[in-house]
Design a protein around this motif. Structure first.
Motif, PDB file in Angstrom:
ATOM      1  N   ILE A  73       1.823   0.564   7.265  1.00 24.94           N
ATOM      2  CA  ILE A  73       2.495   0.962   6.020  1.00 24.94           C
ATOM      3  C   ILE A  73       1.821   0.274   4.843  1.00 24.94           C
ATOM      4  O   ILE A  73       1.518   0.886   3.827  1.00 24.94           O
ATOM      5  N   ILE A  74       1.581  -1.027   5.012  1.00 19.69           N
ATOM      6  CA  ILE A  74       0.987  -1.774   3.908  1.00 19.69           C
ATOM      7  C   ILE A  74      -0.503  -1.437   3.777  1.00 19.69           C
ATOM      8  O   ILE A  74      -0.993  -1.119   2.707  1.00 19.69           O
ATOM      9  N   GLY A  75      -1.205  -1.473   4.942  1.00 18.83           N
ATOM     10  CA  GLY A  75      -2.654  -1.299   4.935  1.00 18.83           C
ATOM     11  C   GLY A  75      -3.100   0.066   4.446  1.00 18.83           C
ATOM     12  O   GLY A  75      -4.098   0.196   3.765  1.00 18.83           O
ATOM     13  N   LEU A  76      -2.349   1.101   4.761  1.00 18.68           N
ATOM     14  CA  LEU A  76      -2.768   2.441   4.381  1.00 18.68           C
ATOM     15  C   LEU A  76      -2.480   2.766   2.928  1.00 18.68           C
ATOM     16  O   LEU A  76      -2.915   3.770   2.409  1.00 18.68           O
ATOM     17  N   GLU A  77      -1.745   1.872   2.297  1.00 20.98           N
ATOM     18  CA  GLU A  77      -1.364   2.116   0.903  1.00 20.98           C
ATOM     19  C   GLU A  77      -0.825   3.527   0.722  1.00 20.98           C
ATOM     20  O   GLU A  77      -1.322   4.311  -0.067  1.00 20.98           O
ATOM     21  N   ILE A  78       0.170   3.826   1.514  1.00 22.00           N
ATOM     22  CA  ILE A  78       0.717   5.182   1.464  1.00 22.00           C
ATOM     23  C   ILE A  78       1.659   5.373   0.290  1.00 22.00           C
ATOM     24  O   ILE A  78       2.117   6.462   0.035  1.00 22.00           O
ATOM     25  N   GLY A  79       1.933   4.295  -0.426  1.00 24.65           N
ATOM     26  CA  GLY A  79       2.740   4.428  -1.633  1.00 24.65           C
ATOM     27  C   GLY A  79       4.225   4.194  -1.425  1.00 24.65           C
ATOM     28  O   GLY A  79       5.020   4.518  -2.298  1.00 24.65           O
TER      29      GLY A  79
END
Ligand code: CA
Length: 227
Positions: A90-96
């Motif tokens: 969730i954090i690493g992918l910067e999905i917003g």
């Protein structure tokens, strides 16, 4: 005030219903969806204040959904996740996403998070809106002056002068007042006159706001920002 509408996306029915119950008790209205494929069309049609979004869902998964929503909306999203290793994604992918909560969670905790994210979002929205209305403002994070949406590079001296003037639009700042400010925050500011820096500032602003004279000279007194 209109109640805030929270969309709960969760395929475990008992989890969805207990969250819904707690949120309703706190004065929210809720909608629940269990199928990932229904979320994007729903959000496009319905104005929601915040989305609680489970990751593992039938149909489109929560991470994909969040990415798609971010293309057209900045509605706050709190991810619900059962696996610790998903948090890194969730954090690493910067999905917003704006926040996440790990399962098993207490509904009380989720309600507290919802309130906190909504508060943060409201403050952010007001700031964005205010800035959008302004033709000219200093972006505090990039330290650039923004004129009609164009970021402008300033020298440290120019930056200090415009910061002072923006602190009180309409107020007339004498040359000595501006000098005082420069002495405090810019090294070697004495080498050029205030008029020289003002001239350059005016030129930079004028390039993006040619119709207006934002920095005005008040004869015998100094300069003011006309906004
Ligand atoms: Ca699930």
């Amino acid at each position: 005030m209109k109640p805030e509408h929270i969309l709960i996306v969760e395929d475990e029915e008992d989890v969805a219903s207990i969250l819904s119950e707690y949120l309703i008790n706190e004065g929210f209205i809720t909608s629940c969806l269990a199928d990932g494929n229904e979320v994007v069309p729903f959000v496009k049609q319905t104005q929601v204040s915040l989305i609680l979004l489970d990751i593992l869902l039938p149909g489109m998964n929560g991470i994909e959904i969040c990415k798609v929503i971010r293309v057209f909306s900045n509605v706050p999203v709190i991810m619900l996740t059962a696996r610790v290793d998903e948090i890194d994604r969730i954090i690493g992918l910067e999905i917003g996403a704006d926040d996440y909560v790990c399962k098993p969670f207490s509904p009380r905790e989720v309600v507290a998070r919802v309130k906190a994210v909504l508060r943060r979002y409201r403050t952010r929205a007001v700031t964005d809106e205010e800035q959008a209305r302004q033709k000219i403002y200093l972006n505090k994070s990039t330290l650039k002056l923004v004129v009609n949406d164009n970021p402008i590079h300033l020298t440290p001296t120019e930056n200090a002068i415009i910061e002072l003037m923006l602190s009180k639009p309409g107020h007339v700042f004498s040359r000595s007042k501006i000098t005082q400010k420069l002495q405090k925050c810019v090294a070697n500011s004495q080498t050029r006159t205030i008029d020289f820096h003002i001239k350059n500032l005016r030129r930079k602003i004028w390039e993006h706001l040619p119709e207006e004279q934002i920095i005005q000279s008040i004869y015998g007194e100094g300069y003011k920002l006309a906004l």
